[in-house]
Enzyme design. Sequence first.
Site, PDB file in Angstrom:
ATOM      1  N   ARG A   1      63.055  55.697  29.748  1.00 17.16           N
ATOM      2  CA  ARG A   1      64.197  54.786  29.875  1.00 17.16           C
ATOM      3  C   ARG A   1      64.825  54.859  31.270  1.00 17.16           C
ATOM      4  O   ARG A   1      65.248  53.841  31.823  1.00 17.16           O
ATOM      5  CB  ARG A   1      65.238  55.086  28.787  1.00 17.16           C
ATOM      6  CG  ARG A   1      66.288  54.000  28.696  1.00 17.16           C
ATOM      7  CD  ARG A   1      67.103  54.045  27.403  1.00 17.16           C
ATOM      8  NE  ARG A   1      67.723  52.745  27.175  1.00 17.16           N
ATOM      9  CZ  ARG A   1      69.040  52.532  27.138  1.00 17.16           C
ATOM     10  NH1 ARG A   1      69.880  53.530  27.268  1.00 17.16           N
ATOM     11  NH2 ARG A   1      69.512  51.312  26.963  1.00 17.16           N
TER      12      ARG A   1
ATOM     13  N   HIS B   1      65.265  51.635  33.621  1.00 13.76           N
ATOM     14  CA  HIS B   1      66.575  51.157  34.094  1.00 13.76           C
ATOM     15  C   HIS B   1      66.722  51.255  35.606  1.00 13.76           C
ATOM     16  O   HIS B   1      67.477  50.492  36.207  1.00 13.76           O
ATOM     17  CB  HIS B   1      67.711  51.893  33.378  1.00 13.76           C
ATOM     18  CG  HIS B   1      68.005  51.342  32.021  1.00 13.76           C
ATOM     19  ND1 HIS B   1      69.224  51.441  31.405  1.00 13.76           N
ATOM     20  CD2 HIS B   1      67.217  50.655  31.164  1.00 13.76           C
ATOM     21  CE1 HIS B   1      69.178  50.847  30.219  1.00 13.76           C
ATOM     22  NE2 HIS B   1      67.955  50.378  30.044  1.00 13.76           N
TER      23      HIS B   1
ATOM     24  N   HIS C   1      59.690  50.530  22.899  1.00 13.16           N
ATOM     25  CA  HIS C   1      60.563  50.972  21.801  1.00 13.16           C
ATOM     26  C   HIS C   1      59.797  51.683  20.688  1.00 13.16           C
ATOM     27  O   HIS C   1      60.384  52.039  19.676  1.00 13.16           O
ATOM     28  CB  HIS C   1      61.402  49.804  21.277  1.00 13.16           C
ATOM     29  CG  HIS C   1      62.552  49.470  22.185  1.00 13.16           C
ATOM     30  ND1 HIS C   1      63.338  48.354  22.039  1.00 13.16           N
ATOM     31  CD2 HIS C   1      63.051  50.133  23.263  1.00 13.16           C
ATOM     32  CE1 HIS C   1      64.276  48.346  22.990  1.00 13.16           C
ATOM     33  NE2 HIS C   1      64.111  49.403  23.752  1.00 13.16           N
TER      34      HIS C   1
ATOM     35  N   TRP D   1      62.989  53.625  16.101  1.00 10.86           N
ATOM     36  CA  TRP D   1      62.293  52.403  15.703  1.00 10.86           C
ATOM     37  C   TRP D   1      61.124  52.691  14.759  1.00 10.86           C
ATOM     38  O   TRP D   1      60.612  51.797  14.106  1.00 10.86           O
ATOM     39  CB  TRP D   1      61.764  51.673  16.937  1.00 10.86           C
ATOM     40  CG  TRP D   1      62.812  50.989  17.753  1.00 10.86           C
ATOM     41  CD1 TRP D   1      63.216  49.679  17.634  1.00 10.86           C
ATOM     42  CD2 TRP D   1      63.580  51.529  18.845  1.00 10.86           C
ATOM     43  NE1 TRP D   1      64.181  49.395  18.571  1.00 10.86           N
ATOM     44  CE2 TRP D   1      64.420  50.500  19.329  1.00 10.86           C
ATOM     45  CE3 TRP D   1      63.645  52.782  19.471  1.00 10.86           C
ATOM     46  CZ2 TRP D   1      65.314  50.685  20.392  1.00 10.86           C
ATOM     47  CZ3 TRP D   1      64.530  52.961  20.528  1.00 10.86           C
ATOM     48  CH2 TRP D   1      65.350  51.937  20.981  1.00 10.86           C
TER      49      TRP D   1
END
Length: 287
Positions: free
Chosen positions: A44, A48, A171, A187
């Site tokens: 992540r 980002h 995810h 998830w």
Amino acid sequence: AQAQAKGPFVPAQADYQKVYDAIAQRLADETDYDDGSYGPVLVRLAWHASGTYDKETGTGGSNGATMRFAPESDHGANAGLKAARDFLEPIKAQFPWISYSDLWTLGGACAIQELSGPTIPWRPGREDRDVSACTPDGRLPDAAKDQRHVRDIFSRMGFDDREMVALIGAHALGRCHTDRSGYDGPWNFSPTVFTNEFFRLLVEEKWNQKKWNGPTQFTDKSTGTLMMLPTDMALIKDKNFKKHVERYAKDSDAFFKEFSDVFVKLLELGVPFKTDERFVFKTSDSE
Ligand code: DDH
């Protein structure tokens, strides 16, 4: 050693493999976190850092590692990513010659590979920039929104529908934290292994709106323990997205191949590389 003393240290593939190995070792050692791995939050961080890219202005992207600074570190979308940045600090201390921007993207590539995902060929050459290069808030996606928003955000980076769907397949990894995004839960049942489960569950499960006081999210009918964000559900509401979801749900090899290509592209957006050569790193279990 003598040759080195004559000029600045120019790292070679073997040097970057040492950085990769140190990150992989730390991932293996630090299991007392979340579902047992910092891997998902490293992915992540790399995303980002890169996903702020704007193709019109050429601003943002992984070059610069400006998330080290406020205001970017305080942008709502980046809540919780300090855990990933701090995880990589001892690696930066051990290999001070690597830029933060190279280190954060290498961390994401390493985590994907170490969590049994596809090979992520990686290219060095990012340089850190100062606070003046911080991007404005709002460049990363908002999970509460729909397919139009997903398309707006990812086309600004230069991705097409197929690439958007493949990217969001990340995810498969990790979870939502109420104290970070406000959303809650993983998830799928193996959040520390890279798989196409996100897509399989998206098409095979029945997803109901979760009854709670938190933001709108969805829960699987079978166990009530898994989650989907509104933007994840948008991938099966939109027929152009859905055809790729169905394809990846059936064909794990296609997902792995297409994810690798698009993740490589993501990590390189806007970076003024001086070399074309990408490195393929050996995973910890192949040595
Ligand atoms: Fe994501 N993501 N993501 N995501 N993401 C969250 C967690 C993780 C959105 C929202 C959220 C990508 C796309 C989108 C990962 C990778 C990627 C969380 C939970 C939210 C919310 C954060 C928290 O509470 O800790 C939205 C919206 C989108 C979108 O595209 C519409 C993409 C493209 C990637 C990628 O890596 C290529 C990963 C991994 C996590 C798990 C982090 C963790 O700590 O675990």
